[in-house]
Design a protein around this motif. Structure first.
Motif, PDB file in Angstrom:
ATOM      1  N   ALA A   1       0.706  -0.990   0.213  1.00  0.00           N
ATOM      2  CA  ALA A   1       0.399  -0.069  -0.041  1.00  0.00           C
ATOM      3  C   ALA A   1       0.871   1.699   0.206  1.00  0.00           C
ATOM      4  CB  ALA A   1      -0.965   0.379   1.352  1.00  0.00           C
ATOM      5  N   ALA A   2       1.711   1.272   0.655  1.00  0.00           N
ATOM      6  CA  ALA A   2       2.854   2.517   1.615  1.00  0.00           C
ATOM      7  C   ALA A   2       2.991   2.987  -0.742  1.00  0.00           C
ATOM      8  CB  ALA A   2       3.984   2.697   1.695  1.00  0.00           C
ATOM      9  N   LYS A   3       3.300   1.497  -1.286  1.00  0.00           N
ATOM     10  CA  LYS A   3       3.910   1.619  -2.547  1.00  0.00           C
ATOM     11  C   LYS A   3       3.343   2.550  -3.272  1.00  0.00           C
ATOM     12  CE  LYS A   3       7.104  -1.763  -2.526  1.00  0.00           C
ATOM     13  NZ  LYS A   3       7.834  -3.369  -2.885  1.00  0.00           N
ATOM     14  N   LYS A   4       2.104   2.475  -3.264  1.00  0.00           N
ATOM     15  CA  LYS A   4       0.907   3.297  -3.994  1.00  0.00           C
ATOM     16  C   LYS A   4       0.240   4.714  -3.267  1.00  0.00           C
ATOM     17  CE  LYS A   4      -1.026  -1.105  -5.402  1.00  0.00           C
ATOM     18  NZ  LYS A   4      -2.580  -2.415  -5.494  1.00  0.00           N
ATOM     19  N   GLY A   5       1.240   5.186  -2.455  1.00  0.00           N
ATOM     20  CA  GLY A   5       1.020   6.360  -1.276  1.00  0.00           C
ATOM     21  C   GLY A   5       0.083   6.149  -0.441  1.00  0.00           C
ATOM     22  N   VAL A   6      -0.101   5.073  -0.101  1.00  0.00           N
ATOM     23  CA  VAL A   6      -1.213   4.841   0.892  1.00  0.00           C
ATOM     24  C   VAL A   6      -0.701   4.833   1.640  1.00  0.00           C
ATOM     25  CG1 VAL A   6      -3.537   3.643   1.756  1.00  0.00           C
ATOM     26  CG2 VAL A   6      -3.093   4.028  -0.588  1.00  0.00           C
ATOM     27  N   GLN A   7      -0.850   4.791   2.908  1.00  0.00           N
ATOM     28  CA  GLN A   7       0.010   4.318   4.766  1.00  0.00           C
ATOM     29  C   GLN A   7      -1.008   3.842   5.618  1.00  0.00           C
ATOM     30  OE1 GLN A   7       3.169   4.579   5.075  1.00  0.00           O
ATOM     31  NE2 GLN A   7       3.670   6.282   3.093  1.00  0.00           N
ATOM     32  N   LEU A   8      -1.254   2.332   5.243  1.00  0.00           N
ATOM     33  CA  LEU A   8      -2.473   1.692   6.886  1.00  0.00           C
ATOM     34  C   LEU A   8      -1.056   1.143   7.271  1.00  0.00           C
ATOM     35  CD1 LEU A   8      -2.857  -1.627   4.210  1.00  0.00           C
ATOM     36  CD2 LEU A   8      -4.212   0.978   4.342  1.00  0.00           C
ATOM     37  N   GLY A   9      -2.488   1.711   8.629  1.00  0.00           N
ATOM     38  CA  GLY A   9      -1.592   1.664   9.718  1.00  0.00           C
ATOM     39  C   GLY A   9      -1.534   2.332  10.601  1.00  0.00           C
ATOM     40  N   ASP A  10      -1.309   4.022  10.225  1.00  0.00           N
ATOM     41  CA  ASP A  10      -1.246   5.587  10.088  1.00  0.00           C
ATOM     42  C   ASP A  10      -2.219   5.429  11.326  1.00  0.00           C
ATOM     43  OD1 ASP A  10       0.266   7.288  10.720  1.00  0.00           O
ATOM     44  OD2 ASP A  10       0.449   7.734   8.894  1.00  0.00           O
ATOM     45  N   ILE A  11      -1.915   5.163  12.434  1.00  0.00           N
ATOM     46  CA  ILE A  11      -2.988   6.520  13.124  1.00  0.00           C
ATOM     47  C   ILE A  11      -2.749   7.662  13.680  1.00  0.00           C
ATOM     48  CG2 ILE A  11      -4.189   3.836  14.591  1.00  0.00           C
ATOM     49  CD1 ILE A  11      -2.153   5.021  16.604  1.00  0.00           C
ATOM     50  N   SER A  12      -1.619   8.282  13.343  1.00  0.00           N
ATOM     51  CA  SER A  12      -1.683   9.492  13.499  1.00  0.00           C
ATOM     52  C   SER A  12      -2.041   9.937  12.591  1.00  0.00           C
ATOM     53  CB  SER A  12      -0.001   9.663  13.311  1.00  0.00           C
ATOM     54  OG  SER A  12       0.692   9.614  12.231  1.00  0.00           O
ATOM     55  N   SER A  13      -2.483   9.498  11.393  1.00  0.00           N
ATOM     56  CA  SER A  13      -3.008  10.073  10.075  1.00  0.00           C
ATOM     57  C   SER A  13      -4.204  10.716  10.214  1.00  0.00           C
ATOM     58  CB  SER A  13      -2.856   9.486   8.807  1.00  0.00           C
ATOM     59  OG  SER A  13      -3.389   8.615   8.561  1.00  0.00           O
ATOM     60  N   LYS A  14      -4.814   9.652  11.538  1.00  0.00           N
ATOM     61  CA  LYS A  14      -6.824  10.480  11.972  1.00  0.00           C
ATOM     62  C   LYS A  14      -6.414  10.861  13.658  1.00  0.00           C
ATOM     63  CE  LYS A  14      -8.100   5.833  10.204  1.00  0.00           C
ATOM     64  NZ  LYS A  14      -8.462   4.728  10.446  1.00  0.00           N
ATOM     65  N   CYS A  15      -4.743  12.054  13.929  1.00  0.00           N
ATOM     66  CA  CYS A  15      -4.639  12.284  14.839  1.00  0.00           C
ATOM     67  C   CYS A  15      -5.121  11.756  15.643  1.00  0.00           C
ATOM     68  CB  CYS A  15      -5.738  13.724  14.781  1.00  0.00           C
ATOM     69  SG  CYS A  15      -5.957  14.616  13.745  1.00  0.00           S
ATOM     70  N   LEU A  16      -4.504  10.268  15.972  1.00  0.00           N
ATOM     71  CA  LEU A  16      -4.604   9.320  16.952  1.00  0.00           C
ATOM     72  C   LEU A  16      -3.090   9.084  17.549  1.00  0.00           C
ATOM     73  CD1 LEU A  16      -6.813   6.493  16.078  1.00  0.00           C
ATOM     74  CD2 LEU A  16      -7.248   8.344  17.781  1.00  0.00           C
ATOM     75  N   PRO A  17      -2.807   9.438  18.798  1.00  0.00           N
ATOM     76  CA  PRO A  17      -1.465   9.084  19.661  1.00  0.00           C
ATOM     77  C   PRO A  17      -0.733   7.581  18.478  1.00  0.00           C
ATOM     78  CG  PRO A  17      -3.398   9.294  21.050  1.00  0.00           C
ATOM     79  CD  PRO A  17      -3.934   8.728  20.282  1.00  0.00           C
ATOM     80  N   PHE A  18       1.671   8.831  18.315  1.00  0.00           N
ATOM     81  CA  PHE A  18       1.572   7.212  18.316  1.00  0.00           C
ATOM     82  C   PHE A  18       1.644   6.103  19.230  1.00  0.00           C
ATOM     83  CE2 PHE A  18       3.550  11.933  17.351  1.00  0.00           C
ATOM     84  CZ  PHE A  18       2.854  12.331  15.935  1.00  0.00           C
ATOM     85  N   GLY A  19       1.572   6.440  20.153  1.00  0.00           N
ATOM     86  CA  GLY A  19       1.607   5.395  21.359  1.00  0.00           C
ATOM     87  C   GLY A  19       3.127   4.841  21.200  1.00  0.00           C
TER      88      GLY A  19
END
Length: 270
Positions: free
Chosen positions: A96-114
């Motif tokens: 997905a990342a190669k297509k420009g999509v970051q799966l599992g990136d909760i920070s893009s939803k403004c959730l804490p990095f954790g």
């Protein structure tokens, strides 16, 4: 006029609430000082590990070097020893990342990095503050990590959270930390590598030189990995004022990694 008797009474009530739990048990436990170890090594200060940018100047492209020219740290063994189920999750994220999509990136939803991202991928300087009974790690744009050093155990009824629950103690000059109850939606690092809800993080922090700090991390997760995974994050002390800008940024402002406002109400883009 200040009512001194009332102030004294309020102080007594407050003191009582800190020395006994709701169940009537003594806190801190007998034999443990609230002040912690008075001869604990000093690890306080502003440190930068696997950083990619300078506060206030944006994040540099991930060229394999940190903002001050040093190489970042990596997990070992590599490739990560995933079980078949988690290898598929990892492969899907890479594709997905190669297509420009970051799966599992909760920070893009403004959730804490954790955790463990916060100690494994330090994109900006972090500040360590030592206070009685705890060591606190403050990082850019997210919640701090509190490591309790006053002798308390992990609570029996823990619910998973982004940072999990951390307790620690000193072994010589090394802070030994145990973190559990981490939400499975967090990532291992800024590359969004996955883990399961069974993740157990054991890490140590040791000041090996006046301006050098080693954070050694071991991940235990028998659902996601076939063996433990380790990393040592080497941080340098920063004293120049340009490194001290620990912004209180809001992910909701100008977040380019989320859907347009009509599909994600509350986000502001400009």
């Amino acid at each position: 006029m200040i009512d001194m008797k009332r102030l004294a009474l309020l102080a007594a009530v407050a003191l009582g609430s800190t020395t006994a739990s709701a169940a009537g048990q003594q806190w801190p436990p007998a034999g443990v000082s609230y002040q912690g170890d008075p001869v604990a090594p000093d690890i306080a200060g502003l440190w930068m590990g696997t950083a990619l940018g300078i506060p206030g100047q944006g994040v540099a492209s991930n060229s394999g070097k940190s903002a001050d020219g040093r190489s970042p740290s990596y997990w070992s063994p590599w490739p990560l020893p995933y079980t078949p189920a988690y290898q598929k999750i990892y492969d899907d994220r890479v594709a997905a990342a190669k297509k420009g999509v970051q799966l599992g990136d909760i920070s893009s939803k403004c959730l804490p990095f954790g955790m463990p991202t916060m100690i494994a991928s330090m994109n900006y300087p972090h500040e360590i503050v030592q206070t009685p009974g705890q060591v606190t790690f403050y990082e850019f744009g997210t919640f701090p990590i509190t490591v309790w050093t006053d002798g308390r155990p992990h609570p029996a009824d823990l619910k998973p959270s982004y940072n999990g629950h951390s307790i620690g103690h000193w072994e010589g000059d090394t802070l030994v930390v145990d973190t559990v109850a981490i939400m499975p939606t967090t990532s291992l690092d800024s590359h969004r590598d996955p883990h399961s809800g069974k993740l157990h993080v054991k890490w140590t922090v040791r000041r090996v030189a006046p301006d050098v700090l080693h954070t050694s991390i071991t991940l235990y997760d028998d659902e996601a990995f076939t063996e433990p995974v380790t990393m040592t994050n080497i941080a340098q002390r920063k004293t120049d004022p340009k490194w001290a800008l620990l912004d209180d940024q809001s992910c909701f402002e100008n977040n380019q990694d989320v859907a347009p406002p009509d599909k994600a109400s509350g986000f502001i883009k400009f």
